[in-house]
Design a protein around this motif. Structure first.
Motif, PDB file in Angstrom:
ATOM      1  N   MET A  27       0.762  -1.119   0.014  1.00  0.00           N
ATOM      2  CA  MET A  27       0.133   0.097   0.127  1.00  0.00           C
ATOM      3  C   MET A  27       0.715   1.338  -0.047  1.00  0.00           C
ATOM      4  O   MET A  27       2.053   1.175  -0.043  1.00  0.00           O
ATOM      5  CB  MET A  27      -0.986  -0.063   1.310  1.00  0.00           C
ATOM      6  N   ASP A  28       0.237   2.567  -0.172  1.00  0.00           N
ATOM      7  CA  ASP A  28       0.928   3.745  -0.081  1.00  0.00           C
ATOM      8  C   ASP A  28       1.039   4.141   1.047  1.00  0.00           C
ATOM      9  O   ASP A  28       0.619   4.801   1.822  1.00  0.00           O
ATOM     10  CB  ASP A  28       0.373   4.629  -1.136  1.00  0.00           C
ATOM     11  N   THR A  29       2.516   3.749   1.735  1.00  0.00           N
ATOM     12  CA  THR A  29       2.953   3.966   3.118  1.00  0.00           C
ATOM     13  C   THR A  29       4.434   3.831   3.235  1.00  0.00           C
ATOM     14  O   THR A  29       4.884   3.542   2.010  1.00  0.00           O
ATOM     15  CB  THR A  29       2.077   3.283   4.142  1.00  0.00           C
ATOM     16  N   GLY A 155      -7.073   1.259   3.282  1.00  0.00           N
ATOM     17  CA  GLY A 155      -7.210   0.975   4.706  1.00  0.00           C
ATOM     18  C   GLY A 155      -5.781   1.147   5.489  1.00  0.00           C
ATOM     19  O   GLY A 155      -5.607   0.696   6.680  1.00  0.00           O
ATOM     20  N   ARG A 156      -4.863   1.931   5.105  1.00  0.00           N
ATOM     21  CA  ARG A 156      -3.634   2.058   5.414  1.00  0.00           C
ATOM     22  C   ARG A 156      -3.489   2.531   6.724  1.00  0.00           C
ATOM     23  O   ARG A 156      -2.818   2.231   7.620  1.00  0.00           O
ATOM     24  CB  ARG A 156      -2.747   2.967   4.690  1.00  0.00           C
ATOM     25  N   ASP A 157      -4.412   3.356   7.340  1.00  0.00           N
ATOM     26  CA  ASP A 157      -4.519   4.162   8.524  1.00  0.00           C
ATOM     27  C   ASP A 157      -4.752   3.073   9.829  1.00  0.00           C
ATOM     28  O   ASP A 157      -3.910   3.044  10.604  1.00  0.00           O
ATOM     29  CB  ASP A 157      -5.363   5.179   8.880  1.00  0.00           C
ATOM     30  N   VAL A 158      -5.402   2.161   9.347  1.00  0.00           N
ATOM     31  CA  VAL A 158      -5.748   1.056  10.413  1.00  0.00           C
ATOM     32  C   VAL A 158      -4.928  -0.065  10.203  1.00  0.00           C
ATOM     33  O   VAL A 158      -4.401  -0.692  11.246  1.00  0.00           O
ATOM     34  CB  VAL A 158      -7.252   0.543  10.259  1.00  0.00           C
ATOM     35  N   GLY A 226      -9.108   8.008  13.196  1.00  0.00           N
ATOM     36  CA  GLY A 226      -8.020   8.213  14.062  1.00  0.00           C
ATOM     37  C   GLY A 226      -7.647   9.216  15.014  1.00  0.00           C
ATOM     38  O   GLY A 226      -7.432   9.252  16.101  1.00  0.00           O
ATOM     39  N   ARG A 227      -8.054  10.567  14.443  1.00  0.00           N
ATOM     40  CA  ARG A 227      -7.633  11.662  15.152  1.00  0.00           C
ATOM     41  C   ARG A 227      -8.629  11.589  16.168  1.00  0.00           C
ATOM     42  O   ARG A 227      -8.358  12.121  17.145  1.00  0.00           O
ATOM     43  CB  ARG A 227      -8.140  12.898  14.260  1.00  0.00           C
ATOM     44  N   ASN A 228      -9.982  11.468  16.033  1.00  0.00           N
ATOM     45  CA  ASN A 228     -10.876  11.512  17.117  1.00  0.00           C
ATOM     46  C   ASN A 228     -10.513  10.611  18.371  1.00  0.00           C
ATOM     47  O   ASN A 228     -10.442  10.882  19.550  1.00  0.00           O
ATOM     48  CB  ASN A 228     -12.291  10.907  16.518  1.00  0.00           C
ATOM     49  N   GLN A 262      -1.263  -0.265  24.000  1.00  0.00           N
ATOM     50  CA  GLN A 262      -0.500   0.170  23.055  1.00  0.00           C
ATOM     51  C   GLN A 262      -0.887   0.110  21.865  1.00  0.00           C
ATOM     52  O   GLN A 262      -1.217  -0.612  20.858  1.00  0.00           O
ATOM     53  CB  GLN A 262       0.652  -1.037  22.742  1.00  0.00           C
ATOM     54  N   ALA A 263      -1.538   1.580  21.433  1.00  0.00           N
ATOM     55  CA  ALA A 263      -2.150   1.841  20.399  1.00  0.00           C
ATOM     56  C   ALA A 263      -1.290   2.781  19.418  1.00  0.00           C
ATOM     57  O   ALA A 263      -1.409   2.820  18.205  1.00  0.00           O
ATOM     58  CB  ALA A 263      -3.638   2.641  20.494  1.00  0.00           C
ATOM     59  N   ASN A 264      -0.708   3.733  20.108  1.00  0.00           N
ATOM     60  CA  ASN A 264       0.135   4.627  19.206  1.00  0.00           C
ATOM     61  C   ASN A 264       1.038   5.069  20.445  1.00  0.00           C
ATOM     62  O   ASN A 264       0.798   5.870  21.310  1.00  0.00           O
ATOM     63  CB  ASN A 264      -0.682   5.627  18.762  1.00  0.00           C
ATOM     64  N   ARG A 266       2.786   7.767  20.304  1.00  0.00           N
ATOM     65  CA  ARG A 266       2.720   9.106  20.692  1.00  0.00           C
ATOM     66  C   ARG A 266       1.620   9.367  21.952  1.00  0.00           C
ATOM     67  O   ARG A 266       1.518  10.257  22.463  1.00  0.00           O
ATOM     68  CB  ARG A 266       2.389  10.064  19.275  1.00  0.00           C
ATOM     69  N   ILE A 267       0.502   8.616  21.606  1.00  0.00           N
ATOM     70  CA  ILE A 267      -0.581   8.560  23.019  1.00  0.00           C
ATOM     71  C   ILE A 267       0.078   8.205  24.321  1.00  0.00           C
ATOM     72  O   ILE A 267       0.087   9.176  25.061  1.00  0.00           O
ATOM     73  CB  ILE A 267      -1.804   7.673  22.500  1.00  0.00           C
ATOM     74  N   ASN A 268       1.116   7.365  24.077  1.00  0.00           N
ATOM     75  CA  ASN A 268       1.572   6.950  25.398  1.00  0.00           C
ATOM     76  C   ASN A 268       2.689   7.883  25.936  1.00  0.00           C
ATOM     77  O   ASN A 268       2.776   8.329  27.032  1.00  0.00           O
ATOM     78  CB  ASN A 268       2.196   5.597  25.221  1.00  0.00           C
TER      79      ASN A 268
HETATM   80  O1  UT7 Z   1      -6.024   0.727  19.898  1.00  0.00           O
HETATM   81  C1  UT7 Z   1      -7.570   1.036  19.324  1.00  0.00           C
HETATM   82  C2  UT7 Z   1      -7.419   2.665  19.578  1.00  0.00           C
HETATM   83  N1  UT7 Z   1      -6.928   3.323  18.423  1.00  0.00           N
HETATM   84  C3  UT7 Z   1      -5.956   4.345  18.561  1.00  0.00           C
HETATM   85  O2  UT7 Z   1      -6.004   4.518  19.657  1.00  0.00           O
HETATM   86  C4  UT7 Z   1      -5.586   4.903  17.296  1.00  0.00           C
HETATM   87  C5  UT7 Z   1      -5.509   6.639  17.462  1.00  0.00           C
HETATM   88  N2  UT7 Z   1      -5.119   7.122  16.339  1.00  0.00           N
HETATM   89  C6  UT7 Z   1      -3.933   7.064  15.701  1.00  0.00           C
HETATM   90  O3  UT7 Z   1      -3.094   6.291  16.275  1.00  0.00           O
HETATM   91  C7  UT7 Z   1      -3.551   8.028  14.580  1.00  0.00           C
HETATM   92  O4  UT7 Z   1      -4.615   8.905  14.518  1.00  0.00           O
HETATM   93  C8  UT7 Z   1      -3.220   7.304  13.399  1.00  0.00           C
HETATM   94  C9  UT7 Z   1      -1.761   6.661  13.330  1.00  0.00           C
HETATM   95  C10 UT7 Z   1      -4.092   6.135  12.886  1.00  0.00           C
HETATM   96  C11 UT7 Z   1      -3.206   8.422  12.256  1.00  0.00           C
HETATM   97  O5  UT7 Z   1      -2.067   9.174  12.454  1.00  0.00           O
HETATM   98  P1  UT7 Z   1      -2.242  10.759  12.357  1.00  0.00           P
HETATM   99  O6  UT7 Z   1      -1.034  11.406  12.621  1.00  0.00           O
HETATM  100  O7  UT7 Z   1      -3.854  10.986  13.251  1.00  0.00           O
HETATM  101  O8  UT7 Z   1      -2.758  10.888  10.837  1.00  0.00           O
HETATM  102  P2  UT7 Z   1      -3.969  11.357  10.130  1.00  0.00           P
HETATM  103  O9  UT7 Z   1      -5.046  10.493  10.418  1.00  0.00           O
HETATM  104  O10 UT7 Z   1      -4.070  12.770  10.454  1.00  0.00           O
HETATM  105  O11 UT7 Z   1      -3.493  11.540   8.554  1.00  0.00           O
HETATM  106  C12 UT7 Z   1      -2.394  12.516   8.320  1.00  0.00           C
HETATM  107  C13 UT7 Z   1      -2.081  12.021   6.688  1.00  0.00           C
HETATM  108  C14 UT7 Z   1      -3.379  11.836   6.000  1.00  0.00           C
HETATM  109  O12 UT7 Z   1      -2.939  12.422   4.547  1.00  0.00           O
HETATM  110  P3  UT7 Z   1      -3.469  13.973   4.195  1.00  0.00           P
HETATM  111  O13 UT7 Z   1      -5.033  13.900   4.158  1.00  0.00           O
HETATM  112  O14 UT7 Z   1      -2.686  14.726   5.153  1.00  0.00           O
HETATM  113  O15 UT7 Z   1      -2.905  13.923   2.749  1.00  0.00           O
HETATM  114  C15 UT7 Z   1      -3.713  10.311   6.068  1.00  0.00           C
HETATM  115  O16 UT7 Z   1      -4.261  10.115   4.607  1.00  0.00           O
HETATM  116  O17 UT7 Z   1      -1.632  10.746   6.830  1.00  0.00           O
HETATM  117  C16 UT7 Z   1      -2.352   9.932   5.930  1.00  0.00           C
HETATM  118  N3  UT7 Z   1      -2.060   8.520   6.266  1.00  0.00           N
HETATM  119  C17 UT7 Z   1      -1.026   7.743   5.890  1.00  0.00           C
HETATM  120  N4  UT7 Z   1       0.121   8.122   5.078  1.00  0.00           N
HETATM  121  C18 UT7 Z   1       0.822   6.963   5.068  1.00  0.00           C
HETATM  122  C19 UT7 Z   1      -3.153   7.811   7.149  1.00  0.00           C
HETATM  123  N5  UT7 Z   1      -2.316   6.405   7.144  1.00  0.00           N
HETATM  124  C20 UT7 Z   1      -1.292   6.566   6.495  1.00  0.00           C
HETATM  125  C21 UT7 Z   1      -0.252   5.355   6.331  1.00  0.00           C
HETATM  126  N6  UT7 Z   1       0.829   5.672   5.588  1.00  0.00           N
HETATM  127  N7  UT7 Z   1      -0.409   4.341   6.822  1.00  0.00           N
END
Ligand code: UT7
Length: 336
Positions: A27-29, A155-158, A226-228, A262-264, A266-268
Motif C-alpha cells: 500500500m502507499d505508506t 485501509g492504510r491508517d488502520v 484516528g484523530r478522534n 499500546q495503540a500509538n 505518541r498517545i503513550n
Molecule cells: O487501539 C485502538 C484505538 N486506536 C487508537 O488509539 C488509534 C488512534 N489514532 C492514531 O493512532 C492516529 O490517528 C493514526 C496513526 C491512525 C493516524 O495518524 P495521524 O497522525 O492522526 O494521521 P491523520 O489521520 O491525521 O492523517 C495524516 C495524513 C493523511 O493524509 P493527508 O490527508 O494529510 O494527505 C492520511 O491520509 O496521513 C495519511 N495517512 C497515511 N500516510 C501514510 C494515514 N495513514 C497513513 C499511512 N501511511 N499508513
C-alpha cells in the motif's frame, strides 16, 4: 477477605515478523510515516497457512501462564477470553480454548471490550473472586488482526497499526488482610463513539448480513476516525488514571510501573507527560508488536516481569487503555 493474586503470566507472539517496508510494498505508506506517527517498527502476524485463530494464540500464552502458576487446566474455575477477533462468529473463543486445554465442563466467558478487554476481564475476575464464585481464573487477551485488514491504500491508517498476539494471566483468590491485589479500578464505555472504530459487516442488523456490495464498499474491514480516537485517548487516559490513584490513596510516585494499552507511541508519550512519569516507569513495546488490542497489556505485563523491571514483592502497577466502543479505564494492581 479474598484478594486477587496474579500467580502466573504468559505471552505468545507468532514468529512471522512483518516490517513496515513489507507493508509499503502492499500500500502507499512508508517506514518513515509509520515510525513517526505511531512508533511501530514491526509487528507479528500469524502464518498464512494453518487457519490460526485467537484461541490458538491464547492457548500458547495460557500454557505458559498455567505452568508458571503451577496449575493444570483442571484447576480452573473459569476462563475469561477477551478478543475482538474471535476465531469464528460463535461459539466464543473461550469455548474453543477450553476444549484445546482438554477441559470438559469448565465455564468460559467471552468479553468484547476491545482495547480495554484486559481491564474489564481483571475487574470481572476480581468480582468473581471476592464473591466466592471462583477461586482460580484464567484471563486471556488474544487477537488475530492480520486476516481481517484492508491491505490496500484505502485501509492504510488502520492496517499499519494492528498486529497479532496473546497474553494470559492466572488469577487466584487468596485470603489476606494486606493491601494487595486490585486496589482500585474505573471502567467506562460511551457508545456514542461506536463509529469511531468499527467493523460493520457481517452484521445481524443488516439483511442479508453479508453481500458482495459489502466487500466492494469495504464494510468488511475495520474503519477508524484516528484523530478522534487519538484525542479521546490523550485526554481520558490521564483523567481516569488520576481517579484510580485517588481511589487507591496513592500518588504517581508510588507507582513502580505504568503499563498502558499500546495503540500509538505518541498517545503513550503524551500520557506519560501528563502523569509526569519518568521513562523507567513507563512500559512500551508497540515498536515490536503494533497494537494487539486485548493482548497489549498482558503481553507487556509478562515482559515487565520477565525483564525484572518491577520489585519482586508488592510492586504497584497502573494499567490503562482506551479503544473501540469507545471503552476506557484504568486500574491499580499491587503484587503480593
Ligand atoms: O487501539 C485502538 C484505538 N486506536 C487508537 O488509539 C488509534 C488512534 N489514532 C492514531 O493512532 C492516529 O490517528 C493514526 C496513526 C491512525 C493516524 O495518524 P495521524 O497522525 O492522526 O494521521 P491523520 O489521520 O491525521 O492523517 C495524516 C495524513 C493523511 O493524509 P493527508 O490527508 O494529510 O494527505 C492520511 O491520509 O496521513 C495519511 N495517512 C497515511 N500516510 C501514510 C494515514 N495513514 C497513513 C499511512 N501511511 N499508513
Amino acid at each position: 477477605m479474598k484478594k486477587m493474586k496474579i500467580t502466573g503470566t504468559g505471552r505468545y507472539l507468532p514468529d512471522r515478523v512483518v516490517t513496515n517496508d513489507y507493508l509499503a510494498g502492499l500500500m502507499d505508506t512508508s517506514d518513515e510515516w509509520i515510525r513517526q506517527r505511531t512508533g511501530i517498527e514491526e509487528r507479528r502476524w500469524v502464518p498464512e497457512e494453518g487457519n490460526v485463530g485467537a484461541s490458538d494464540l491464547g492457548l500458547e500464552a495460557a500454557k505458559i501462564a498455567l505452568n508458571r502458576a503451577g496449575w493444570t487446566p483442571e484447576d480452573l474455575d473459569l476462563i475469561i477470553f477477551a478478543t475482538l477477533s474471535p476465531d469464528i462468529n460463535f461459539p466464543g473463543s473461550g469455548c474453543l480454548l477450553q476444549s484445546k486445554l482438554g477441559l470438559k465442563s469448565t465455564p468460559a466467558l467471552d468479553i468484547r471490550q476491545q482495547c480495554t478487554g484486559f481491564l474489564y476481564g481483571m475487574e470481572i475476575a476480581d468480582a468473581y473472586i471476592k464473591s466466592g464464585y471462583a477461586g482460580r481464573i484464567l484471563l486471556v487477551g488474544s487477537e488475530v488482526h492480520s486476516t481481517g485488514l484492508d491491505l490496500t491504500t484505502r485501509g492504510r491508517d488502520v492496517s499499519v497499526i494492528f498486529g497479532d498476539g496473546a497474553g494470559a494471566v492466572c488469577l487466584e483468590g487468596v485470603e489476606t488482610d494486606d493491601n494487595v491485589g486490585l486496589l482500585a479500578s474505573s471502567l467506562h464505555a460511551q457508545g456514542d463513539h461506536a463509529d469511531a472504530l468499527i467493523l460493520e459487516a457481517p452484521a445481524s442488523r443488516l439483511n442479508p448480513r453479508l453481500t458482495k456490495d459489502m466487500f466492494d464498499d469495504a464494510r468488511i474491514w475495520p474503519k477508524m476516525d484516528g484523530r478522534n480516537v487519538f484525542k479521546l485517548a490523550i485526554t481520558r487516559l490521564p483523567q481516569v488514571s488520576h481517579v484510580v490513584l485517588e481511589r487507591a490513596g496513592l500518588k504517581v510516585e508510588d507507582l513502580d510501573m505504568v503499563i498502558p494499552h499500546q495503540a500509538n507511541l505518541r498517545i503513550n508519550q503524551s500520557f506519560q507527560k501528563s502523569l509526569n512519569l519518568p521513562d523507567e516507569k513507563m512500559y512500551n513495546n508497540i515498536q515490536k508488536y503494533g497494537n494487539t488490542t486485548a493482548g497489549t497489556i498482558p503481553i507487556a505485563l509478562d515482559e515487565v516481569i520477565e525483564q525484572k523491571r518491577i520489585p519482586e514483592k508488592n510492586a504497584t502497577l497502573l494499567f490503562a487503555g482506551l479503544g473501540a466502543g469507545v471503552t476506557w479505564g484504568a486500574m491499580i494492581y499491587r503484587f503480593f
